[in-house]
Design a protein around this motif. Structure first.
Motif, PDB file in Angstrom:
ATOM      1  N   GLN A 320       0.829  -1.209   0.000  1.00  9.28           N
ATOM      2  CA  GLN A 320       0.000   0.000   0.000  1.00  9.28           C
ATOM      3  C   GLN A 320       0.863   1.260   0.000  1.00  9.28           C
ATOM      4  O   GLN A 320       0.555   2.237  -0.692  1.00  9.28           O
ATOM      5  CB  GLN A 320      -0.924  -0.013   1.210  1.00  9.28           C
ATOM      6  CG  GLN A 320      -1.965  -1.122   1.198  1.00  9.28           C
ATOM      7  CD  GLN A 320      -2.776  -1.154   2.480  1.00  9.28           C
ATOM      8  OE1 GLN A 320      -3.247  -0.126   2.959  1.00  9.28           O
ATOM      9  NE2 GLN A 320      -2.922  -2.337   3.063  1.00  9.28           N
ATOM     10  N   VAL A 321       1.958   1.245   0.773  1.00 10.03           N
ATOM     11  CA  VAL A 321       2.864   2.394   0.800  1.00 10.03           C
ATOM     12  C   VAL A 321       3.452   2.637  -0.587  1.00 10.03           C
ATOM     13  O   VAL A 321       3.447   3.773  -1.101  1.00 10.03           O
ATOM     14  CB  VAL A 321       3.996   2.170   1.826  1.00 10.03           C
ATOM     15  CG1 VAL A 321       5.098   3.215   1.657  1.00 10.03           C
ATOM     16  CG2 VAL A 321       3.448   2.213   3.245  1.00 10.03           C
ATOM     17  N   MET A 322       3.959   1.583  -1.208  1.00  8.37           N
ATOM     18  CA  MET A 322       4.575   1.723  -2.529  1.00  8.37           C
ATOM     19  C   MET A 322       3.543   2.124  -3.582  1.00  8.37           C
ATOM     20  O   MET A 322       3.842   2.903  -4.494  1.00  8.37           O
ATOM     21  CB  MET A 322       5.269   0.417  -2.917  1.00  8.37           C
ATOM     22  CG  MET A 322       6.431   0.032  -2.018  1.00  8.37           C
ATOM     23  SD  MET A 322       7.824   1.195  -2.091  1.00  8.37           S
ATOM     24  CE  MET A 322       8.580   0.711  -3.657  1.00  8.37           C
ATOM     25  N   THR A 323       2.322   1.616  -3.457  1.00  6.22           N
ATOM     26  CA  THR A 323       1.265   1.983  -4.403  1.00  6.22           C
ATOM     27  C   THR A 323       0.926   3.459  -4.284  1.00  6.22           C
ATOM     28  O   THR A 323       0.716   4.149  -5.294  1.00  6.22           O
ATOM     29  CB  THR A 323       0.008   1.130  -4.165  1.00  6.22           C
ATOM     30  OG1 THR A 323       0.336  -0.251  -4.375  1.00  6.22           O
ATOM     31  CG2 THR A 323      -1.116   1.525  -5.112  1.00  6.22           C
ATOM     32  N   GLN A 324       0.867   3.971  -3.063  1.00 14.70           N
ATOM     33  CA  GLN A 324       0.566   5.389  -2.881  1.00 14.70           C
ATOM     34  C   GLN A 324       1.654   6.285  -3.461  1.00 14.70           C
ATOM     35  O   GLN A 324       1.379   7.399  -3.902  1.00 14.70           O
ATOM     36  CB  GLN A 324       0.374   5.696  -1.395  1.00 14.70           C
ATOM     37  CG  GLN A 324      -0.923   5.153  -0.815  1.00 14.70           C
ATOM     38  CD  GLN A 324      -1.193   5.665   0.592  1.00 14.70           C
ATOM     39  OE1 GLN A 324      -0.428   6.450   1.144  1.00 14.70           O
ATOM     40  NE2 GLN A 324      -2.295   5.215   1.176  1.00 14.70           N
ATOM     41  N   LEU A 325       2.889   5.809  -3.480  1.00 18.27           N
ATOM     42  CA  LEU A 325       3.991   6.611  -4.009  1.00 18.27           C
ATOM     43  C   LEU A 325       4.175   6.440  -5.516  1.00 18.27           C
ATOM     44  O   LEU A 325       4.457   7.415  -6.225  1.00 18.27           O
ATOM     45  CB  LEU A 325       5.300   6.242  -3.306  1.00 18.27           C
ATOM     46  CG  LEU A 325       5.450   6.685  -1.851  1.00 18.27           C
ATOM     47  CD1 LEU A 325       6.702   6.076  -1.238  1.00 18.27           C
ATOM     48  CD2 LEU A 325       5.494   8.208  -1.753  1.00 18.27           C
ATOM     49  N   PHE A 326       4.025   5.198  -6.012  1.00 18.06           N
ATOM     50  CA  PHE A 326       4.422   4.904  -7.392  1.00 18.06           C
ATOM     51  C   PHE A 326       3.303   4.355  -8.270  1.00 18.06           C
ATOM     52  O   PHE A 326       3.506   4.180  -9.470  1.00 18.06           O
ATOM     53  CB  PHE A 326       5.587   3.901  -7.391  1.00 18.06           C
ATOM     54  CG  PHE A 326       6.770   4.361  -6.597  1.00 18.06           C
ATOM     55  CD1 PHE A 326       7.634   5.317  -7.100  1.00 18.06           C
ATOM     56  CD2 PHE A 326       7.016   3.859  -5.326  1.00 18.06           C
ATOM     57  CE1 PHE A 326       8.727   5.752  -6.364  1.00 18.06           C
ATOM     58  CE2 PHE A 326       8.102   4.287  -4.577  1.00 18.06           C
ATOM     59  CZ  PHE A 326       8.956   5.239  -5.097  1.00 18.06           C
ATOM     60  N   GLY A 327       2.137   4.074  -7.708  1.00 14.43           N
ATOM     61  CA  GLY A 327       1.046   3.524  -8.495  1.00 14.43           C
ATOM     62  C   GLY A 327       0.976   2.010  -8.395  1.00 14.43           C
ATOM     63  O   GLY A 327       1.835   1.351  -7.802  1.00 14.43           O
ATOM     64  N   ASP A 328      -0.065   1.443  -9.016  1.00 14.71           N
ATOM     65  CA  ASP A 328      -0.292  -0.003  -8.931  1.00 14.71           C
ATOM     66  C   ASP A 328       0.867  -0.815  -9.503  1.00 14.71           C
ATOM     67  O   ASP A 328       1.145  -1.924  -9.044  1.00 14.71           O
ATOM     68  CB  ASP A 328      -1.583  -0.369  -9.670  1.00 14.71           C
ATOM     69  CG  ASP A 328      -2.822   0.189  -8.977  1.00 14.71           C
ATOM     70  OD1 ASP A 328      -2.741   0.430  -7.756  1.00 14.71           O
ATOM     71  OD2 ASP A 328      -3.842   0.393  -9.656  1.00 14.71           O
ATOM     72  N   GLU A 329       1.545  -0.267 -10.508  1.00 12.79           N
ATOM     73  CA  GLU A 329       2.659  -0.984 -11.146  1.00 12.79           C
ATOM     74  C   GLU A 329       3.990  -0.566 -10.522  1.00 12.79           C
ATOM     75  O   GLU A 329       4.976  -0.348 -11.214  1.00 12.79           O
ATOM     76  CB  GLU A 329       2.667  -0.699 -12.655  1.00 12.79           C
ATOM     77  CG  GLU A 329       1.363  -1.005 -13.363  1.00 12.79           C
ATOM     78  CD  GLU A 329       0.982  -2.474 -13.248  1.00 12.79           C
ATOM     79  OE1 GLU A 329       1.895  -3.324 -13.315  1.00 12.79           O
ATOM     80  OE2 GLU A 329      -0.221  -2.767 -13.083  1.00 12.79           O
ATOM     81  N   ARG A 331       6.241  -2.119  -8.896  1.00 16.54           N
ATOM     82  CA  ARG A 331       7.402  -2.999  -9.092  1.00 16.54           C
ATOM     83  C   ARG A 331       8.115  -2.672 -10.400  1.00 16.54           C
ATOM     84  O   ARG A 331       9.345  -2.583 -10.447  1.00 16.54           O
ATOM     85  CB  ARG A 331       6.961  -4.465  -9.058  1.00 16.54           C
ATOM     86  CG  ARG A 331       6.497  -4.929  -7.679  1.00 16.54           C
ATOM     87  CD  ARG A 331       5.884  -6.311  -7.711  1.00 16.54           C
ATOM     88  NE  ARG A 331       5.453  -6.732  -6.374  1.00 16.54           N
ATOM     89  CZ  ARG A 331       4.314  -6.370  -5.813  1.00 16.54           C
ATOM     90  NH1 ARG A 331       3.469  -5.585  -6.483  1.00 16.54           N
ATOM     91  NH2 ARG A 331       3.996  -6.777  -4.597  1.00 16.54           N
ATOM     92  N   GLU A 332       7.342  -2.508 -11.466  1.00 19.85           N
ATOM     93  CA  GLU A 332       7.939  -2.154 -12.752  1.00 19.85           C
ATOM     94  C   GLU A 332       8.521  -0.744 -12.714  1.00 19.85           C
ATOM     95  O   GLU A 332       9.564  -0.462 -13.317  1.00 19.85           O
ATOM     96  CB  GLU A 332       6.902  -2.253 -13.872  1.00 19.85           C
ATOM     97  CG  GLU A 332       6.453  -3.662 -14.203  1.00 19.85           C
ATOM     98  CD  GLU A 332       5.461  -4.239 -13.187  1.00 19.85           C
ATOM     99  OE1 GLU A 332       5.007  -3.480 -12.289  1.00 19.85           O
ATOM    100  OE2 GLU A 332       5.150  -5.438 -13.288  1.00 19.85           O
ATOM    101  N   ALA A 333       7.842   0.169 -12.012  1.00 18.93           N
ATOM    102  CA  ALA A 333       8.290   1.562 -11.966  1.00 18.93           C
ATOM    103  C   ALA A 333       9.596   1.724 -11.204  1.00 18.93           C
ATOM    104  O   ALA A 333      10.436   2.555 -11.560  1.00 18.93           O
ATOM    105  CB  ALA A 333       7.205   2.441 -11.337  1.00 18.93           C
ATOM    106  N   THR A 334       9.781   0.933 -10.158  1.00 21.02           N
ATOM    107  CA  THR A 334      10.949   1.108  -9.287  1.00 21.02           C
ATOM    108  C   THR A 334      12.009   0.028  -9.454  1.00 21.02           C
ATOM    109  O   THR A 334      13.167   0.236  -9.085  1.00 21.02           O
ATOM    110  CB  THR A 334      10.514   1.103  -7.811  1.00 21.02           C
ATOM    111  OG1 THR A 334      10.022  -0.205  -7.469  1.00 21.02           O
ATOM    112  CG2 THR A 334       9.426   2.136  -7.555  1.00 21.02           C
ATOM    113  N   GLY A 335      11.623  -1.124  -9.972  1.00 20.28           N
ATOM    114  CA  GLY A 335      12.535  -2.267 -10.035  1.00 20.28           C
ATOM    115  C   GLY A 335      12.530  -3.098  -8.766  1.00 20.28           C
ATOM    116  O   GLY A 335      12.980  -4.245  -8.768  1.00 20.28           O
ATOM    117  N   MET A 336      12.027  -2.547  -7.665  1.00 21.79           N
ATOM    118  CA  MET A 336      12.006  -3.293  -6.411  1.00 21.79           C
ATOM    119  C   MET A 336      10.976  -4.428  -6.512  1.00 21.79           C
ATOM    120  O   MET A 336       9.871  -4.234  -6.991  1.00 21.79           O
ATOM    121  CB  MET A 336      11.653  -2.375  -5.246  1.00 21.79           C
ATOM    122  CG  MET A 336      12.614  -1.217  -5.037  1.00 21.79           C
ATOM    123  SD  MET A 336      14.346  -1.680  -4.789  1.00 21.79           S
ATOM    124  CE  MET A 336      15.047  -1.320  -6.408  1.00 21.79           C
ATOM    125  N   GLY A 337      11.363  -5.601  -6.062  1.00 18.56           N
ATOM    126  CA  GLY A 337      10.493  -6.757  -6.194  1.00 18.56           C
ATOM    127  C   GLY A 337      10.596  -7.442  -7.540  1.00 18.56           C
ATOM    128  O   GLY A 337      10.004  -8.505  -7.744  1.00 18.56           O
TER     129      GLY A 337
END
Length: 369
Positions: A320-329, A331-337
């Motif tokens: 939820q934290v990552m979604t609020q910062l980077f959107g539903d995608e 993982r693709e946006a940040t490379g994390m995961g």
């Protein structure tokens, strides 16, 4: 393009002085710098009120007083990020015209300019596109609107910029700078990955994939990426999102001098530039490292740090934290995961290492060029 070339590449402050001499008196002609063996240095043709800056694969022009546009606010402020505000995390005062600043800040700007007017480094970096009103505003905000402390901080930043020279446009892939940066980018240890939900450029760092010896070139490569990332922000945005992957961190991973200068880059070389810093999966040993370096980190920077520890599967708190910062995608946006796709030899570790998560070198480097 004006026929001037240095006889040989001159690094650091000497090259800066040489470049400033070339550009300082330009009334027309070359406004993008001098192309030599050492790469292309980017400078501002101040008489024309325009500048060029290093970007991933292009040149961006901007006025001395940036055009103010409201930052992207289609997304709500992330409720899971404590203390988040658009003014401090997305778009600072410096992007607004000085006429919109409080009178106290305009007065402080005038005093800061007067304090720096006779400074040779200040004049030289003005010729290279730095020290605009928006830049000076960052230093004033970082020092509570006080011109004298801001001037001290600015002089320190200019000394660092003279040493590391982040103003490079990689227009020639065969230049010394481009070839050096290409080597440093092989594993994706520092790279720019587009924008987050708020239009802030995403910069990822992963010390576990260091492939060369630590030294000046490695730190100049970091500075270049930060300078390029600022130019990639959406209109009306002047903050960056920094993601530091710490899942494979060890105490001996980076020398202390490199950690110290990295903090200097983030806090002094680029003040009031950090929007959010995501620490991805820091291990227990990170607490020890933080205790060793905490005295080097100011409170404002620490307040923008978000630690992501533990489960990040769909529906989890971290998701939820990552979604609020980077959107539903995210993982693709940040490379994390994401998986690690490529391996490369590391001189630092003396063995092959996996590259950064989600990073593929060839298409990324093609985009840089």
């Amino acid at each position: 393009s004006d026929g001037h070339k240095p006889a040989s590449p001159v690094p650091g402050a000497a090259w800066l002085a040489h470049a400033a001499d070339l550009f300082g008196g330009l009334l027309g002609g070359c406004g993008a710098g001098c192309q030599g063996k050492d790469g292309c240095l980017v400078a501002r043709a101040s008489q024309r009120g325009a500048a060029v800056a290093p970007v991933l694969g292009s040149v961006v022009s901007f006025d001395q007083t940036p055009t103010w546009r409201d930052p992207p606010r289609s997304s709500k402020a992330p409720s899971l990020i404590s203390g988040f505000s658009f003014d401090s995390h997305v778009s600072g005062m410096g992007l607004r015209p000085p006429s919109d600043w409080p009178e106290s800040m305009r007065a402080a700007l005038r005093e800061l300019k007067a304090l720096m007017a006779a400074d040779d480094d200040f004049k030289r970096h003005q010729a290279l596109g730095f020290c605009r009103d928006a830049d000076l505003c960052r230093f004033l905000i970082a020092r509570g609107g006080q011109p004298v402390p801001a001037a001290r901080m600015l002089r320190q930043a200019l000394r660092w910029r003279s040493k590391r020279m982040p103003y490079w446009l990689l227009s020639d892939p065969k230049s010394d700078v481009a070839r050096s940066f290409e080597q440093h980018s092989r594993t994706g240890k520092v790279h720019v990955r587009g924008r987050d939900r708020f239009g802030r450029s995403i910069v990822t760092m992963d010390g576990s994939v260091e492939n060369l010896w630590y030294g000046p070139e490695q730190l100049r490569f970091l500075a270049y990426n930060l300078e390029a990332a600022l130019c990639e922000c959406a209109e009306g945005v002047d903050k960056l999102t920094l993601i530091i992957n710490l899942e494979a961190l060890t105490l001996g991973q980076a020398p202390m001098f490199s950690i110290r200068e990295t903090l200097e880059i983030l806090q002094v070389g680029f003040p009031e530039t950090l929007g959010t810093c995501v620490l991805w999966q820091p291990p227990a040993v990170f607490k020890t490292l933080l205790q060793l370096t905490k005295h080097l980190i100011d409170g404002k920077t620490l307040a923008k740090v978000v630690a992501v520890v533990g489960d990040s599967e769909a529906g989890s708190h971290n998701d939820q934290v990552m979604t609020q910062l980077f959107g539903d995608e995210w993982r693709e946006a940040t490379g994390m995961g994401m998986p690690r796709f490529e391996r490369a030899h590391s001189m630092w570790f003396g063995r092959e290492v996996w590259g950064a998560r989600g990073y593929i070198h060839a298409p990324h480097w093609a985009q840089v060029l």
